[in-house]
Design a protein around this motif. Structure first.
Motif, PDB file in Angstrom:
ATOM      1  N   VAL A  97     -76.648 -35.843 -19.521  1.00 48.87           N
ATOM      2  CA  VAL A  97     -75.720 -35.430 -18.470  1.00 48.87           C
ATOM      3  C   VAL A  97     -75.750 -36.402 -17.296  1.00 48.87           C
ATOM      4  O   VAL A  97     -74.950 -36.288 -16.375  1.00 48.87           O
ATOM      5  CB  VAL A  97     -76.048 -34.001 -17.981  1.00 48.87           C
ATOM      6  N   LYS A 101     -75.927 -33.511 -26.316  1.00 52.38           N
ATOM      7  CA  LYS A 101     -74.881 -33.052 -25.409  1.00 52.38           C
ATOM      8  C   LYS A 101     -74.581 -34.186 -24.438  1.00 52.38           C
ATOM      9  O   LYS A 101     -75.492 -34.713 -23.790  1.00 52.38           O
ATOM     10  CB  LYS A 101     -75.330 -31.799 -24.648  1.00 52.38           C
ATOM     11  N   GLU A 109     -71.859 -36.189 -21.521  1.00 53.87           N
ATOM     12  CA  GLU A 109     -70.701 -36.339 -20.656  1.00 53.87           C
ATOM     13  C   GLU A 109     -70.045 -37.647 -21.085  1.00 53.87           C
ATOM     14  O   GLU A 109     -70.738 -38.615 -21.414  1.00 53.87           O
ATOM     15  CB  GLU A 109     -71.102 -36.395 -19.184  1.00 53.87           C
ATOM     16  N   GLU A 169     -72.043 -32.872 -28.867  1.00 49.61           N
ATOM     17  CA  GLU A 169     -71.148 -31.983 -28.144  1.00 49.61           C
ATOM     18  C   GLU A 169     -70.757 -32.576 -26.796  1.00 49.61           C
ATOM     19  O   GLU A 169     -71.477 -33.402 -26.239  1.00 49.61           O
ATOM     20  CB  GLU A 169     -71.818 -30.626 -27.907  1.00 49.61           C
ATOM     21  N   GLY A 170     -69.611 -32.113 -26.290  1.00 49.43           N
ATOM     22  CA  GLY A 170     -69.202 -32.480 -24.949  1.00 49.43           C
ATOM     23  C   GLY A 170     -68.259 -33.652 -24.858  1.00 49.43           C
ATOM     24  O   GLY A 170     -67.724 -33.935 -23.784  1.00 49.43           O
TER      25      GLY A 170
END
Length: 418
Positions: free
Chosen positions: A139, A159, A161, A184-185
């Motif tokens: 992130v 995960k 960004e 994901e994401g």
């Protein structure tokens, strides 16, 4: 072993990778213990410290073993570790390390935004050629300089960004192999890697991600979970797989696919324009796998329109193996496809056909298509008919199955039923 020269003993023991085995060797003799510094790989499995013989923590044990190695080239850690532990190991062997594989296990870490993090410390290993990360939360952009030698990057279960992933890839300018699995994401990703040859992307979520890939040397590409895909430079692309199990494929835009040998198209729903464009671009393909259930531009699921049998095979002259599933087979079985076949028509190179049948509807046309594949496929040596459970409460399913069995009996040297 005692009679062996030191150099040979060191070479033999350097092949041991499991950290527990290396530790056991230290207890055999002083000669064996003195050979430990020549180990090239250390592997700490998930269960390394499930039953510790002492109260010493994993971080300290790993640091002690790593510090004894003169030139560690590969470090694999699946057992739990702390950021400080990772920092201490990599500060010792970062310069010599060529391959690093870590099970991060911080997907649910509420401290993922804190600095420094485990990811930041990976940057200590500046000379890496291969980096593999499992279960990682991204992130925040990690504090990495450029990895000048990193050619292989694998991230499994992550995960992201979008901007963080882009920044990570920017630190790996000479990548030749990129693998992102179960990630994901990702919403919109643009990749520009001039040396990339192999790429596999698997995105979780709504299946509506977009991808732009600019890699003129790309040879193998697998994409799952994207609705919009643009890859403009593809003259070296030999293997291509596009699938979307959660969403729809709306748009595909590829460059020259003259080198393409294998094409796989999967998904519940593809826009018909995307299917037509993909098939048109892949005119030189040798192995085609199609498992797309429906077409339709929006929410309405529609069956494939009719595909002319003769035109299709005339447009794919080099096809050697064809895996047809459900909708594609039904589209080739429409009444008008085989009404007027030129006497010179032939399917020249087709050797293997795998057909998945799901419905007894239009059984007569389907049998005609099976017969035509045998008739015009002059090189055909194998036809596999896979029959899934047919959802029909009347005798048509049984009658159709009897017809297929009869067809198989008449052509038993080529046809088989699964």
């Amino acid at each position: 072993m005692d009679a062996l020269p030191d150099a040979i003993l060191q070479c033999i023991l350097s092949q041991i990778t499991n950290a527990r085995d290396v530790s056991s060797c230290n207890c055999v003799s002083k000669r064996w213990k003195d050979s430990t510094p020549y180990v090239r790989t250390l592997y700490f499995p998930r269960s390394s410290f499930d039953s510790p013989s002492s109260s010493e923590g994993a971080d300290n044990v790993i640091e002690r073993m790593v510090s004894r190695v003169v030139k560690l080239e590969e470090l694999i850690v699946y057992c739990p570790f702390s950021p400080n532990g990772l920092a201490s190991w990599l500060s010792l062997v970062g310069d010599s390390l060529l391959q690093l594989e870590l099970r991060m296990d911080n997907l649910n870490d509420n401290q993922g935004s804190e600095s420094p993090s485990k990811l930041d410390y990976v940057g200590f290993a500046k000379n890496l050629e291969s980096l593999k990360l499992w279960g990682v939360l991204m992130v925040r952009t990690p504090n990495w300089d450029v990895f000048p030698n990193l050619k292989n990057l694998e991230i499994v279960g992550a995960k992201f960004e979008d901007h963080v992933l882009s920044a990570v890839l920017h630190t790996c300018p000479v990548l030749t192999r990129l693998l992102l699995l179960g990630c994901e994401g990702v919403r919109s990703l643009s990749i520009e890697l001039p040396c990339l040859e192999q790429c596999k992307l698997d995105f979780y979520g709504m299946g509506n991600s977009s991808l732009t890939l600019t890699s003129p040397k790309i040879e193998s590409l697998e994409v799952q979970g994207c609705s919009w895909i643009r890859v403009p430079k593809t003259k070296h692309l030999r293997k291509l797989s596009v699938s979307n199990t959660a969403g729809r494929v709306y748009m595909v835009d590829f460059g020259n696919l003259s080198a393409l040998e294998f094409l796989c198209m999967r998904g519940v729903q593809w826009c018909w324009d995307a299917i037509c464009k993909m098939l048109k671009l892949a005119s030189e393909v040798k192995h085609l796998f199609m498992k797309v259930e429906f077409t339709g531009d929006y929410d309405a699921l529609q069956p494939f329109p009719e595909i002319d049998f003769v035109d299709f095979f005339n447009s794919h002259q080099k096809l050697q193996k064809f895996d047809i599933h459900g909708a594609m087979f039904a589209a080739l079985c429409q009444k008008n496809s085989l009404k007027h076949v030129d006497s010179g028509f032939v399917i020249p190179f087709l050797e293997e056909v795998v057909i998945t049948v799901r419905s007894p509807l239009n059984a007569e046309q389907k049998m005609s298509t099976l017969e035509s594949l045998l008739k015009y496929g002059k090189s055909l040596r194998s036809m596999v008919i896979k029959i899934l459970e047919m959802k029909s409460c009347h005798s048509s399913a049984d009658d159709f199955f009897d017809e297929i069995c009869r067809f198989r009996y008449m052509n038993h040297s080529i046809v088989r039923i699964e």
